[in-house]
Design an enzyme around this catalytic site. Structure first.
Site, short mmCIF file in Angstrom:
data_model
loop_
_atom_site.label_atom_id
_atom_site.label_comp_id
_atom_site.label_asym_id
_atom_site.label_seq_id
_atom_site.Cartn_x
_atom_site.Cartn_y
_atom_site.Cartn_z
N GLU A 211 19.77 4.33 -4.85
CA GLU A 211 19.94 5.47 -5.56
C GLU A 211 18.69 6.41 -5.47
O GLU A 211 18.56 7.59 -5.70
CB GLU A 211 19.96 5.04 -6.90
CG GLU A 211 19.05 4.27 -7.64
CD GLU A 211 19.18 2.86 -7.53
OE1 GLU A 211 19.20 2.53 -6.29
OE2 GLU A 211 18.99 2.05 -8.43
N SER B 64 13.92 -5.76 -2.23
CA SER B 64 13.00 -6.58 -2.43
C SER B 64 13.21 -8.01 -2.83
O SER B 64 14.33 -8.35 -3.24
CB SER B 64 12.36 -5.90 -3.67
OG SER B 64 13.22 -6.03 -4.88
N LYS C 73 26.75 0.19 -1.01
CA LYS C 73 26.04 0.74 -2.28
C LYS C 73 24.79 1.25 -1.78
O LYS C 73 23.90 0.34 -1.69
CB LYS C 73 26.15 -0.17 -3.13
CG LYS C 73 25.98 0.36 -4.75
CD LYS C 73 24.91 0.82 -5.12
CE LYS C 73 23.54 0.04 -5.15
NZ LYS C 73 22.36 1.22 -5.41
N PHE D 36 15.79 1.78 -0.17
CA PHE D 36 15.41 3.07 -0.10
C PHE D 36 14.78 3.58 1.43
O PHE D 36 14.87 4.60 1.90
CB PHE D 36 14.72 3.51 -1.06
CG PHE D 36 12.98 3.54 -0.92
CD1 PHE D 36 12.32 3.97 -0.15
CD2 PHE D 36 12.47 2.34 -1.65
CE1 PHE D 36 10.91 3.72 0.09
CE2 PHE D 36 11.19 1.96 -1.31
CZ PHE D 36 10.24 2.65 -0.57
N CYS E 76 9.39 -2.86 6.09
CA CYS E 76 9.51 -4.35 5.70
C CYS E 76 8.83 -5.22 6.76
O CYS E 76 8.49 -6.29 6.67
CB CYS E 76 10.87 -5.01 5.25
SG CYS E 76 11.82 -4.96 6.92
P1 NAD Z 1 15.10 -2.98 -4.36
O1 NAD Z 1 15.12 -4.31 -4.41
O2 NAD Z 1 14.31 -2.17 -5.31
O3 NAD Z 1 16.30 -2.17 -4.08
C1 NAD Z 1 17.41 -2.68 -3.06
C2 NAD Z 1 18.76 -2.35 -3.68
O4 NAD Z 1 19.14 -3.19 -4.77
C3 NAD Z 1 18.91 -0.85 -4.26
O5 NAD Z 1 20.45 -0.65 -3.53
C4 NAD Z 1 18.97 -1.10 -5.58
O6 NAD Z 1 19.81 -0.03 -6.10
C5 NAD Z 1 19.47 -2.39 -5.95
N1 NAD Z 1 18.84 -3.03 -6.97
C6 NAD Z 1 17.57 -2.73 -7.57
N2 NAD Z 1 17.34 -3.31 -8.78
C7 NAD Z 1 18.52 -4.12 -8.93
C8 NAD Z 1 18.88 -5.02 -10.02
N3 NAD Z 1 18.03 -5.30 -10.69
N4 NAD Z 1 20.30 -5.66 -9.86
C9 NAD Z 1 20.94 -5.36 -8.68
N5 NAD Z 1 20.79 -4.42 -7.84
C10 NAD Z 1 19.44 -3.84 -7.99
O7 NAD Z 1 14.28 -2.55 -2.97
P2 NAD Z 1 13.59 -0.91 -2.51
O8 NAD Z 1 12.56 -0.65 -3.35
O9 NAD Z 1 14.98 -0.03 -2.41
O10 NAD Z 1 13.25 -1.18 -0.97
C11 NAD Z 1 11.93 -1.88 -0.61
C12 NAD Z 1 12.13 -3.39 -0.67
O11 NAD Z 1 13.10 -3.68 0.36
C13 NAD Z 1 10.58 -4.02 -0.18
O12 NAD Z 1 10.43 -5.00 -0.75
C14 NAD Z 1 10.87 -4.19 1.44
O13 NAD Z 1 10.20 -5.02 1.87
C15 NAD Z 1 12.39 -4.56 1.27
N6 NAD Z 1 13.00 -4.56 2.78
C16 NAD Z 1 13.48 -5.79 3.34
C17 NAD Z 1 13.77 -5.57 4.69
C18 NAD Z 1 14.17 -6.88 5.38
O14 NAD Z 1 14.70 -6.65 6.31
N7 NAD Z 1 13.64 -7.95 4.96
C19 NAD Z 1 14.14 -4.37 5.32
C20 NAD Z 1 13.95 -3.32 4.38
C21 NAD Z 1 13.33 -3.24 3.26
#
Ligand code: NAD
Length: 497
Positions: A175, A225, A172, A148, A280
């Site tokens: 959401e 994450s 994808k 997000f 991040c």
């Molecule tokens: P998230 O992991 O909750 O979601 C990321 C994506 O995964 C979304 O599209 C979501 O729909 C999907 N997803 C969530 N749960 C899932 C599951 N159980 N099974 C399959 N798909 C699933 O992350 P977020 O809250 O949207 O973003 C924040 C996180 O992203 C933080 O931890 C941040 O550090 C990380 N981030 C990392 C970078 C990097 O380059 N390393 C960059 C941006 C954000």
């Protein structure tokens, strides 16, 4: 209320296996309804992409790049609308959203060099009348799953390069703020991209699982994450797909006693609290060398935090906005409470700030916590909110050991005037992206982005030169055109010169 659907074969679709609200985090109001893609639509999107692939991969690279030239222009022309969508659903202030978009556009600019980037390697006369070359061939249909916190920039890390390399792409988005990603994907059609080459599927875990297990998908790029990154990497690779999965972070800045402390304090404030700490690469831990430096830094930071403006996205005088959701606000507040009950010193408490006119918004004010110890939960876990913690150490080596022992290794920074110390730090620290007096060392588009340890699963970093390797597979061709009157007998030993 407006429905947010999918982009399939160039058309907007609202097929759904259910819906869920999208909120404006500044007001706490549901503003749109998201269509969650049913399994059948996931399969349809993959079939459409595979059908579009052959014609797209056969296009000369320069023609694919020309679409990106036009696309860059369209992104710039639609900047205000894109920033509005980011603000409404993510809460990011317009000036910060514009920065996110610009960093995304730089990846489109890099993709414009496709013809050069895909040139390959050629060797004449590797044997008698034999020439050999290696070329980069596209993989087929690849998927991107995005978080997000950068609804424009992170998708733009992925699809411009995947597309110019000759792949079809299925995105994808998160959401939580899906409209920006859908909007920028739709602009590709206007830029001249054939239908089916770029598609968007909305939804959550079931859509992701559908993509991870589908035989028609060759590779998956993920950013999000760490627990989910790990899951995606394991599932994708078990299903025979190439995968790069970028995860969470805990980014430390070492503050050395010799640095320009006023400057370091300003840089820390921007990098810790910008975008509500939901980056991040946010600097969330200041590791301060020496008690006197730490006392001075804390005293310097406090009045700076008191002056920060927290509010809604459209007021460009605001420094940062709300966090993404009610649950996340409670989680961030919970980390602040846990640090306090673990014995850390709450210098500035941002829990439940008053934001006039936005009483139901998900705001957390700037928070500063001193005397944090490495065994505290608030130190060990990623908070992803406007919270900076100070850990006091006695030496640079102690600071480096602390950073090396942390499970995450995304970004880090050192504030110092000592070139030798900075060089030792950048050479030895176990972190993927290092800043020297640069608080947010996010690589430019022609380098690649990636952390170490639990911040990245896979071998190749995101965007830049690594993305050519990730989105193509190498093929090496060896050819002989002997002159008509040369004929050789069978050779049974390994061919050598
Ligand atoms: P998230 O992991 O909750 O979601 C990321 C994506 O995964 C979304 O599209 C979501 O729909 C999907 N997803 C969530 N749960 C899932 C599951 N159980 N099974 C399959 N798909 C699933 O992350 P977020 O809250 O949207 O973003 C924040 C996180 O992203 C933080 O931890 C941040 O550090 C990380 N981030 C990392 C970078 C990097 O380059 N390393 C960059 C941006 C954000």
């Amino acid at each position: 209320m407006e429905n947010i659907g999918h982009l399939i074969n160039g058309e907007l679709r609202e097929d759904n296996a259910g819906t869920q609200p999208v909120y404006n985090p500044a007001t706490g109001e549901a503003i749109r309804e998201l269509m969650l893609a049913p399994d059948a639509l996931v399969n349809e999107a993959v079939d459409v992409a595979n059908a579009a692939f052959q014609a797209w991969r056969d296009q000369p690279a320069i023609k694919r790049a020309r679409i990106m030239f036009k696309y860059k222009q369209l992104l710039e022309e639609n900047k205000d609308e894109i920033c509005r969508l980011i603000g409404e659903e993510h809460g990011k202030i317009a000036h910060d959203a514009a920065g996110e978009l610009q960093r995304g556009i730089e990846n489109v600019e890099y993709a414009c060099a496709a013809a050069e980037l895909l040139k390959g390697e050629y060797s004449k006369n590797v044997g008698p009348s034999i020439d050999s070359w290696s070329e980069h061939q596209p993989l087929g249909v690849v998927a991107g799953i995005t978080p997000f916190n950068f609804p424009a920039m992170v998708p733009l890390w992925m699809f411009p390069m995947a597309l110019v390399c000759g792949n079809c792409f299925i995105l994808k988005p998160s959401e939580k703020d899906p409209s920006t990603s859908l909007f920028i994907a739709k602009l590709l059609k206007e830029a001249g991209l054939p239908d089916g080459v770029m598609q968007v599927l909305q939804g959550g875990k079931s859509v992701v699982d559908g993509l991870l297990t589908h035989k028609g998908i060759e590779a998956v790029s993920f950013v999000g994450s760490t627990p989910i990154a790990k899951y995606i990497y394991e599932q994708a690779t078990q299903n025979g797909k190439r995968c790069q999965a970028l995860g969470g972070a805990k980014n430390h800045a070492i503050v050395m006693p010799d640095c320009d402390l006023e400057n370091a304090a300003n840089q820390l404030v921007g990098a810790a609290y910008g975008s509500s700490g939901e980056r991040c690469m946010a600097l969330s831990v200041a590791v301060v060398v020496g008690q006197e430096t730490a006392d001075n830094l804390a005293a310097m930071l406090k009045p700076k935090l008191d002056e920060l403006r927290v509010g809604a996205f459209y007021d460009n005088d605001n420094d940062f906005g709300p966090v993404i959701s009610r649950e996340h606000k409670e989680k961030v507040n919970g980390y602040i409470s846990s640090a306090e009950s673990d014995g850390a010193t709450l210098v500035v408490d941002g829990r439940n700030p008053a934001v006039e006119g936005y009483e139901s918004g998900y705001f957390v004010g700037p928070t500063l916590i001193d005397n944090v110890m490495p065994n505290m939960t608030s130190y060990q876990e990623e908070i992803f909110g406007p919270v900076m913690q100070i850990v006091r150490v006695d030496s640079m080596q102690e600071a480096m050991t602390l950073i090396d022992n942390h499970e995450y290794g995304n970004g880090t920074c050192i504030f110092t005037r000592d070139g030798e110390a900075a060089r030792y730090f950048s050479d030895n620290i176990k972190v993927g992206m290092v800043g020297i007096n640069v608080p947010l060392p996010v690589p430019v588009a022609y380098h690649s982005f990636g952390g170490w340890k639990q911040s990245l699963f896979g071998d190749l970093h995101a965007y830049g030169p690594d993305s050519v390797k990730f989105y193509t597979r190498r093929k090496t061709i060896t050819q002989r055109w002997p002159s008509a009157n040369v004929r050789e007998g069978a050779v049974f030993s390994m061919p050598t010169l």
